[in-house]
Design a protein around this motif. Structure first.
Motif, short mmCIF file in Angstrom:
data_model
loop_
_atom_site.label_atom_id
_atom_site.label_comp_id
_atom_site.label_asym_id
_atom_site.label_seq_id
_atom_site.Cartn_x
_atom_site.Cartn_y
_atom_site.Cartn_z
N THR A 54 56.70 33.16 25.48
CA THR A 54 55.79 34.33 25.22
C THR A 54 54.33 33.70 25.23
OG1 THR A 54 57.36 35.87 24.43
CG2 THR A 54 55.04 36.19 24.09
N LEU A 55 54.35 32.67 24.35
CA LEU A 55 53.22 31.99 24.04
C LEU A 55 52.82 31.40 25.37
CD1 LEU A 55 53.59 30.44 20.57
CD2 LEU A 55 52.37 32.25 21.08
N LEU A 56 53.56 30.67 26.13
CA LEU A 56 53.17 30.21 27.54
C LEU A 56 52.75 31.01 28.22
CD1 LEU A 56 55.71 27.34 27.61
CD2 LEU A 56 53.39 26.97 27.06
N GLU A 57 53.36 32.26 28.31
CA GLU A 57 52.99 33.38 29.20
C GLU A 57 51.48 33.85 28.67
OE1 GLU A 57 54.92 37.33 31.22
OE2 GLU A 57 55.74 36.51 29.37
N ILE A 58 51.29 34.06 27.53
CA ILE A 58 49.98 34.44 26.99
C ILE A 58 48.87 33.45 27.70
CG2 ILE A 58 48.51 35.01 25.21
CD1 ILE A 58 50.79 36.12 23.70
N LEU A 59 49.02 32.28 27.36
CA LEU A 59 48.26 31.22 27.95
C LEU A 59 47.98 31.22 29.39
CD1 LEU A 59 49.36 28.14 25.58
CD2 LEU A 59 47.22 29.53 25.60
N ALA A 60 49.08 31.45 30.29
CA ALA A 60 49.03 31.40 31.79
C ALA A 60 47.95 32.68 32.00
CB ALA A 60 50.36 31.53 32.29
N VAL A 61 48.25 33.51 31.37
CA VAL A 61 47.50 35.11 31.62
C VAL A 61 46.01 34.62 31.26
CG1 VAL A 61 47.05 37.46 30.96
CG2 VAL A 61 49.17 36.53 31.77
N VAL A 62 45.68 34.16 30.24
CA VAL A 62 44.25 33.68 29.96
C VAL A 62 43.74 32.89 30.83
CG1 VAL A 62 43.10 32.43 28.22
CG2 VAL A 62 44.56 34.23 27.40
N VAL A 63 44.58 31.82 31.48
CA VAL A 63 43.91 30.66 32.32
C VAL A 63 43.73 31.62 33.71
CG1 VAL A 63 44.32 28.83 33.63
CG2 VAL A 63 44.96 28.96 31.15
N ILE A 64 44.51 32.59 34.14
CA ILE A 64 44.20 33.42 35.31
C ILE A 64 43.09 34.06 35.14
CG2 ILE A 64 45.04 35.21 36.77
CD1 ILE A 64 47.75 33.98 36.33
N TYR A 65 42.78 34.74 33.82
CA TYR A 65 41.45 35.54 33.77
C TYR A 65 40.22 34.57 33.65
CZ TYR A 65 37.89 37.76 31.04
OH TYR A 65 36.72 38.23 30.93
N LEU A 66 40.39 33.33 33.14
CA LEU A 66 39.23 32.47 33.26
C LEU A 66 39.00 32.21 34.68
CD1 LEU A 66 40.06 30.08 30.22
CD2 LEU A 66 38.29 31.80 30.22
N ALA A 67 40.11 31.97 35.52
CA ALA A 67 39.76 31.53 36.72
C ALA A 67 39.17 32.85 37.62
CB ALA A 67 40.99 31.22 37.57
N TRP A 68 39.49 34.09 37.35
CA TRP A 68 38.75 34.96 37.89
C TRP A 68 37.39 35.33 37.56
CZ3 TRP A 68 37.28 39.63 35.41
CH2 TRP A 68 36.72 40.61 36.08
N ARG A 69 37.21 35.25 36.14
CA ARG A 69 35.96 35.20 35.85
C ARG A 69 34.95 34.30 36.25
NH1 ARG A 69 34.50 34.26 29.53
NH2 ARG A 69 34.54 32.27 30.14
N SER A 70 35.27 33.09 36.66
CA SER A 70 34.45 31.87 37.01
C SER A 70 34.31 32.18 38.57
CB SER A 70 35.29 30.70 36.89
OG SER A 70 36.45 30.33 37.77
N ILE A 71 35.35 32.92 39.29
CA ILE A 71 35.06 33.46 40.69
C ILE A 71 34.13 34.31 40.76
CG2 ILE A 71 36.09 34.16 42.71
CD1 ILE A 71 38.63 32.81 41.93
N THR A 72 34.19 35.49 39.86
CA THR A 72 33.32 36.61 40.13
C THR A 72 31.88 36.50 39.27
OG1 THR A 72 34.60 37.54 38.34
CG2 THR A 72 35.34 37.92 40.58
N GLU A 73 31.57 35.36 38.49
CA GLU A 73 30.27 35.31 37.80
C GLU A 73 29.21 35.24 38.90
OE1 GLU A 73 30.44 30.67 36.84
OE2 GLU A 73 30.86 32.02 35.35
N ASP A 74 27.91 35.67 38.66
CA ASP A 74 27.04 35.52 39.53
C ASP A 74 25.62 35.22 38.55
OD1 ASP A 74 25.47 35.50 41.87
OD2 ASP A 74 25.72 37.62 42.26
N ALA A 75 24.84 34.71 39.47
CA ALA A 75 23.55 34.29 38.56
C ALA A 75 22.48 35.57 39.11
CB ALA A 75 22.78 33.04 39.21
N TRP A 76 22.46 36.31 37.87
CA TRP A 76 21.46 37.40 38.15
C TRP A 76 20.02 37.22 37.53
CZ3 TRP A 76 23.62 41.85 40.53
CH2 TRP A 76 24.96 41.77 40.37
N GLU A 77 19.09 37.42 38.32
CA GLU A 77 17.63 37.29 37.97
C GLU A 77 17.29 38.57 37.17
OE1 GLU A 77 15.26 36.57 41.55
OE2 GLU A 77 16.80 35.52 42.29
N ASP A 78 16.74 38.12 36.04
CA ASP A 78 16.49 39.22 35.12
C ASP A 78 15.22 39.99 35.47
OD1 ASP A 78 17.37 37.39 32.11
OD2 ASP A 78 18.67 38.69 33.34
N GLU A 79 14.25 39.58 36.24
CA GLU A 79 13.08 40.39 36.65
C GLU A 79 13.35 41.37 37.66
OE1 GLU A 79 13.12 36.49 37.56
OE2 GLU A 79 12.75 36.29 35.52
#
Length: 83
Positions: A54-79
């Motif tokens: 269960t601990l390893l499964e939680i870690l796997a889900v967190v790593v998949i979330y980090l991968a998804w977050r790094s794919i969908t991040e974008d540089a937004w211009e504040d102006e």
């Protein structure tokens, strides 16, 4: 996924996250099906393989979330978004 990440998006970091998640998933399956009895007997029946899996499964889900977050991040211009 490798084609999308490397071929289309030209991103390497999320691919390493997915590889790490795959390794964690393989380890949790091995733990759950092969090492559960060994872990249970070795730790005097206090912790079994399901807990560690269960601990390893939680870690796997967190790593998949980090991968998804790094794919969908974008540089937004504040102006552009603050009048």
């Amino acid at each position: 996924m490798a084609y999308v990440l490397l071929g289309l998006l030209k991103e390497v970091r999320p691919l390493w996250y997915y590889i790490l998640a795959e390794i964690l998933f393989v380890l949790l399956q091995l733990d759950y099906f092969l090492l559960s009895r060994v872990i249970c007997n070795g730790l005097s029946m206090k912790v079994d393989g399901s807990f560690i899996a269960t601990l390893l499964e939680i870690l796997a889900v967190v790593v998949i979330y980090l991968a998804w977050r790094s794919i969908t991040e974008d540089a937004w211009e504040d102006e552009a978004y603050h009048p």
